[in-house]
Motif scaffolding. Structure first.
Motif, PDB file in Angstrom:
ATOM      1  N   GLY A   1       0.856  -1.215  -0.052  1.00 13.56           N
ATOM      2  CA  GLY A   1       0.025  -0.082  -0.079  1.00 13.56           C
ATOM      3  C   GLY A   1       0.936   1.184   0.025  1.00 13.56           C
ATOM      4  N   ALA A   2       0.148   2.220   0.118  1.00 17.51           N
ATOM      5  CA  ALA A   2       0.735   3.759   0.280  1.00 17.51           C
ATOM      6  C   ALA A   2       2.328   3.961   1.059  1.00 17.51           C
ATOM      7  CB  ALA A   2       0.060   4.839   0.261  1.00 17.51           C
ATOM      8  N   GLY A   3       2.135   3.166   1.995  1.00 20.46           N
ATOM      9  CA  GLY A   3       3.178   3.195   2.946  1.00 20.46           C
ATOM     10  C   GLY A   3       4.541   2.767   2.183  1.00 20.46           C
ATOM     11  N   VAL A   4       4.509   2.030   1.662  1.00 16.49           N
ATOM     12  CA  VAL A   4       5.706   1.323   0.698  1.00 16.49           C
ATOM     13  C   VAL A   4       6.503   2.587   0.091  1.00 16.49           C
ATOM     14  CG1 VAL A   4       6.704  -0.160  -1.169  1.00 16.49           C
ATOM     15  CG2 VAL A   4       5.286  -1.271   0.769  1.00 16.49           C
ATOM     16  N   SER A   5       5.643   3.524  -0.685  1.00 16.60           N
ATOM     17  CA  SER A   5       6.162   4.603  -1.477  1.00 16.60           C
ATOM     18  C   SER A   5       6.320   5.679  -0.572  1.00 16.60           C
ATOM     19  CB  SER A   5       5.098   4.771  -2.565  1.00 16.60           C
ATOM     20  OG  SER A   5       5.305   3.951  -3.659  1.00 16.60           O
ATOM     21  N   ALA A   6       6.117   5.726   0.504  1.00 15.68           N
ATOM     22  CA  ALA A   6       6.090   6.888   1.533  1.00 15.68           C
ATOM     23  C   ALA A   6       7.591   7.390   1.753  1.00 15.68           C
ATOM     24  CB  ALA A   6       5.620   6.839   2.795  1.00 15.68           C
ATOM     25  N   GLU A   7       8.579   6.245   1.880  1.00 17.03           N
ATOM     26  CA  GLU A   7       9.945   6.759   1.810  1.00 17.03           C
ATOM     27  C   GLU A   7      10.556   7.256   0.507  1.00 17.03           C
ATOM     28  OE1 GLU A   7      12.004   3.626   4.630  1.00 17.03           O
ATOM     29  OE2 GLU A   7       9.961   3.284   4.507  1.00 17.03           O
ATOM     30  N   SER A   8       9.964   7.080  -0.434  1.00 17.35           N
ATOM     31  CA  SER A   8      10.304   7.529  -1.872  1.00 17.35           C
ATOM     32  C   SER A   8       9.757   9.122  -2.132  1.00 17.35           C
ATOM     33  CB  SER A   8       9.724   6.992  -3.026  1.00 17.35           C
ATOM     34  OG  SER A   8      10.096   5.543  -3.077  1.00 17.35           O
ATOM     35  N   GLY A   9       8.771   9.513  -1.227  1.00 18.12           N
ATOM     36  CA  GLY A   9       8.173  10.852  -1.150  1.00 18.12           C
ATOM     37  C   GLY A   9       6.783  11.099  -1.642  1.00 18.12           C
ATOM     38  N   VAL A  10       6.197   9.765  -1.758  1.00 16.23           N
ATOM     39  CA  VAL A  10       4.856  10.001  -2.398  1.00 16.23           C
ATOM     40  C   VAL A  10       3.884   9.887  -0.988  1.00 16.23           C
ATOM     41  CG1 VAL A  10       3.043   8.607  -3.652  1.00 16.23           C
ATOM     42  CG2 VAL A  10       5.158   8.477  -4.259  1.00 16.23           C
ATOM     43  N   PRO A  11       3.076  10.798  -0.833  1.00 17.52           N
ATOM     44  CA  PRO A  11       2.305  10.989   0.359  1.00 17.52           C
ATOM     45  C   PRO A  11       1.187   9.790   0.569  1.00 17.52           C
ATOM     46  CG  PRO A  11       2.019  13.040  -0.923  1.00 17.52           C
ATOM     47  CD  PRO A  11       2.584  11.820  -1.813  1.00 17.52           C
ATOM     48  N   THR A  12       0.993   9.301   1.646  1.00 18.23           N
ATOM     49  CA  THR A  12       0.128   8.192   1.978  1.00 18.23           C
ATOM     50  C   THR A  12      -1.200   9.131   1.762  1.00 18.23           C
ATOM     51  OG1 THR A  12       0.155   8.721   4.150  1.00 18.23           O
ATOM     52  CG2 THR A  12       1.538   6.901   3.144  1.00 18.23           C
ATOM     53  N   PHE A  13      -2.383   7.978   1.856  1.00 19.74           N
ATOM     54  CA  PHE A  13      -3.831   8.725   1.879  1.00 19.74           C
ATOM     55  C   PHE A  13      -4.163   9.067   3.198  1.00 19.74           C
ATOM     56  CE2 PHE A  13      -3.284   6.143  -1.843  1.00 19.74           C
ATOM     57  CZ  PHE A  13      -3.865   6.814  -3.025  1.00 19.74           C
ATOM     58  N   ARG A  14      -4.230   8.335   4.074  1.00 14.22           N
ATOM     59  CA  ARG A  14      -4.847   8.763   5.304  1.00 14.22           C
ATOM     60  C   ARG A  14      -3.761   9.056   6.368  1.00 14.22           C
ATOM     61  NH1 ARG A  14      -6.741   4.741   2.667  1.00 14.22           N
ATOM     62  NH2 ARG A  14      -8.901   4.864   1.736  1.00 14.22           N
ATOM     63  N   GLY A  15      -4.070   9.384   7.818  1.00 15.02           N
ATOM     64  CA  GLY A  15      -3.013   9.957   8.456  1.00 15.02           C
ATOM     65  C   GLY A  15      -3.136  11.345   8.419  1.00 15.02           C
ATOM     66  N   GLU A  16      -2.072  11.646   9.369  1.00 17.07           N
ATOM     67  CA  GLU A  16      -1.816  13.082   9.425  1.00 17.07           C
ATOM     68  C   GLU A  16      -1.597  14.029   8.223  1.00 17.07           C
ATOM     69  OE1 GLU A  16       0.712  14.590  12.611  1.00 17.07           O
ATOM     70  OE2 GLU A  16      -0.280  13.552  13.975  1.00 17.07           O
ATOM     71  N   ASN A  17      -0.824  13.451   7.286  1.00 22.58           N
ATOM     72  CA  ASN A  17      -0.442  14.249   6.153  1.00 22.58           C
ATOM     73  C   ASN A  17      -0.706  13.512   4.857  1.00 22.58           C
ATOM     74  OD1 ASN A  17       1.296  15.974   7.659  1.00 22.58           O
ATOM     75  ND2 ASN A  17       2.742  14.518   7.988  1.00 22.58           N
ATOM     76  N   GLY A  18      -1.804  12.905   5.212  1.00 17.69           N
ATOM     77  CA  GLY A  18      -2.485  12.011   4.101  1.00 17.69           C
ATOM     78  C   GLY A  18      -3.261  12.868   3.122  1.00 17.69           C
ATOM     79  N   LEU A  19      -3.211  12.335   1.668  1.00 16.95           N
ATOM     80  CA  LEU A  19      -3.785  13.120   0.821  1.00 16.95           C
ATOM     81  C   LEU A  19      -5.373  13.583   0.907  1.00 16.95           C
ATOM     82  CD1 LEU A  19      -2.502  10.900  -2.228  1.00 16.95           C
ATOM     83  CD2 LEU A  19      -2.043  13.324  -1.904  1.00 16.95           C
TER      84      LEU A  19
ATOM     85  N   VAL B   1       2.005  -8.119   4.001  1.00 20.93           N
ATOM     86  CA  VAL B   1       0.948  -7.204   3.788  1.00 20.93           C
ATOM     87  C   VAL B   1       1.817  -5.950   4.534  1.00 20.93           C
ATOM     88  CG1 VAL B   1      -1.375  -6.100   4.594  1.00 20.93           C
ATOM     89  CG2 VAL B   1      -1.234  -8.538   4.641  1.00 20.93           C
ATOM     90  N   ILE B   2       2.156  -5.124   3.580  1.00 22.12           N
ATOM     91  CA  ILE B   2       3.051  -3.982   3.653  1.00 22.12           C
ATOM     92  C   ILE B   2       2.613  -2.636   3.450  1.00 22.12           C
ATOM     93  CG2 ILE B   2       5.503  -3.371   3.121  1.00 22.12           C
ATOM     94  CD1 ILE B   2       5.698  -6.237   1.811  1.00 22.12           C
ATOM     95  N   GLY B   3       2.710  -1.587   4.565  1.00 17.64           N
ATOM     96  CA  GLY B   3       2.427  -0.355   4.489  1.00 17.64           C
ATOM     97  C   GLY B   3       1.169  -0.017   3.946  1.00 17.64           C
ATOM     98  N   THR B   4      -0.224  -0.873   4.276  1.00 17.21           N
ATOM     99  CA  THR B   4      -1.295  -0.400   3.906  1.00 17.21           C
ATOM    100  C   THR B   4      -2.176  -0.227   5.296  1.00 17.21           C
ATOM    101  OG1 THR B   4      -3.448  -1.169   2.898  1.00 17.21           O
ATOM    102  CG2 THR B   4      -1.807  -2.775   3.375  1.00 17.21           C
ATOM    103  N   SER B   5      -3.092   0.593   5.496  1.00 20.94           N
ATOM    104  CA  SER B   5      -4.044   0.776   6.659  1.00 20.94           C
ATOM    105  C   SER B   5      -5.058  -0.493   6.485  1.00 20.94           C
ATOM    106  CB  SER B   5      -4.598   2.154   6.690  1.00 20.94           C
ATOM    107  OG  SER B   5      -5.336   2.289   5.501  1.00 20.94           O
ATOM    108  N   SER B   6      -4.955  -1.374   5.387  1.00 22.09           N
ATOM    109  CA  SER B   6      -5.985  -2.372   5.459  1.00 22.09           C
ATOM    110  C   SER B   6      -7.173  -2.152   5.547  1.00 22.09           C
ATOM    111  CB  SER B   6      -5.505  -3.464   6.512  1.00 22.09           C
ATOM    112  OG  SER B   6      -4.318  -4.104   6.180  1.00 22.09           O
ATOM    113  N   VAL B   7      -7.822  -0.917   5.314  1.00 22.48           N
ATOM    114  CA  VAL B   7      -9.356  -0.546   5.418  1.00 22.48           C
ATOM    115  C   VAL B   7     -10.046  -0.289   4.040  1.00 22.48           C
ATOM    116  CG1 VAL B   7      -8.875   0.749   7.488  1.00 22.48           C
ATOM    117  CG2 VAL B   7      -8.724   2.004   5.352  1.00 22.48           C
TER     118      VAL B   7
END
Ligand code: BJW
Length: 254
Positions: free
Chosen positions: A26-44, A189-195
């Motif tokens: 999920g989005a968390g895998v790309s977060a360290e490349s600089g892609v914003p995740t969807f949910r959470g404080e700085n989510g899209l 299951v990597i870097g996903t909020s699983s929702v």
């Protein structure tokens, strides 16, 4: 330095000796490349309702707003590179006899890292679809010269070729993701909020069919209580460390 991840020996043996392995990212895998995740404080989504930006209703209501959002994301992603987590997942294809990468990400970065045929459950941000004829076309223009962009063949507006809320996933894609989960001995299951469904159900499907489920995330998710192993931390660190340990145990050069 390697992280000290504690893995019970029985689970580690399964991870090392498995032949059929699958991973859902999920989005968390790309977060360290600089892609914003969807949910959470700085989510899209932080200032907008998801339905406003990622649904057909929202798009038809204000195509320019939605395309502005996609243009910004495409332009951001265009300059980004894979991180060590993406590379470790690509490497897993050479370590395991049968490894399937299933991703919810639309950024295309797994392929840049060398993953050969990722199952892209939610589509790809570099493809657009004609609203009139349904033709799917690659479009790598970033930033876009015209918003909303038009179909080069019939001049009708195109939309991002992405699965929005309330839309059905491609049948072949869902089949491939389901088979990979059902047949796996180990399911990561990597870097996903699983929702988000149906992706969030793949881990349960794998587990019911006998897989050991391993979750990698910065924080606990609704899935965490049911997994066999929870590895807490950044995937860009955890995955290369884990891969090194697997290779060492298998007697490969690392
Ligand atoms: C790190 C990290 C680091 C950070 N290292 N970790 C059953 C029950 C309830 C609802 C539904 C249901 N079935 C369907 C639904 C409705 C809906 C849904 O699931 N809603 C829920 C939100 C409640 N699902 C759908 O609508 C789907 N369609 C469908 O099922 O259709 C059925 C149908 C049948 C018949 C006819 C018609 C329809 C479609 C879902 C499509 C989702 N699309 C999106 C938007 C795409 C827009 C775009 O990208 O442009 O895809 S939603 C958005 O969420 C995006 C993502 O792929 C998806 C998942 O997000 P992800 O990847 O988990 O990201 P985050 O941000 O949530 O989490 C990041 C995680 O990373 C966090 O946990 C961090 O801690 C972690 N992290 N850095 C490791 N370095």
């Amino acid at each position: 330095m390697e992280t000290q991840i504690e893995i019970p020996p029985a689970i580690f043996n399964t991870i090392v000796n498995a032949t059929k392995v699958a991973a859902l990212t999920g989005a968390g895998v790309s977060a360290e490349s600089g892609v914003p995740t969807f949910r959470g404080e700085n989510g899209l989504w932080r200032n907008r309702r998801p339905e406003e930006l990622a649904s057909m209703e929202g798009f038809l209501d204000d195509p320019r707003l939605v395309w502005d959002w996609y243009d910004w994301r495409r332009t951001t992603i265009a300059s980004l590179k894979p991180n060590d987590g993406h590379y470790a997942l690509a490497e897993m294809e050479t370590v395991y006899e049968n490894f399937t990468l299933v991703t919810q990400n639309v950024d295309g970065i797994h392929a840049l890292a060398g993953s050969r045929d990722p199952v892209e459950m939610h589509g790809n941000i570099w493809y657009v679809r004609c609203l009139k004829e349904g033709t799917v076309m690659e479009n790598r223009e970033a930033p876009l010269q015209r918003i909303p962009p038009l179909c080069p063949k019939c001049n009708t507006m195109v939309r991002p070729n992405i699965i929005w809320f309330g839309e059905e996933l491609d049948t072949e894609t869902i089949k491939r993701a389901g088979s990979a989960a059902r047949e796996s001995e180990v399911f990561f299951v990597i870097g996903t909020s699983s929702v988000v469904q149906p992706a969030a159900s793949l881990a349960g499907l794998a587990q019911r069919n006998g897989a050991v489920v391993v979750e990698v995330n910065l924080e606990r998710t609704p899935l965490t209580d049911s997994v066999d192993l929870f590895l807490e931390g950044p995937s860009g660190k955890i995955l290369p460390d884990l891969l090194r340990r697997i290779c060492r145990a298998r007697g490969f050069d690392v």
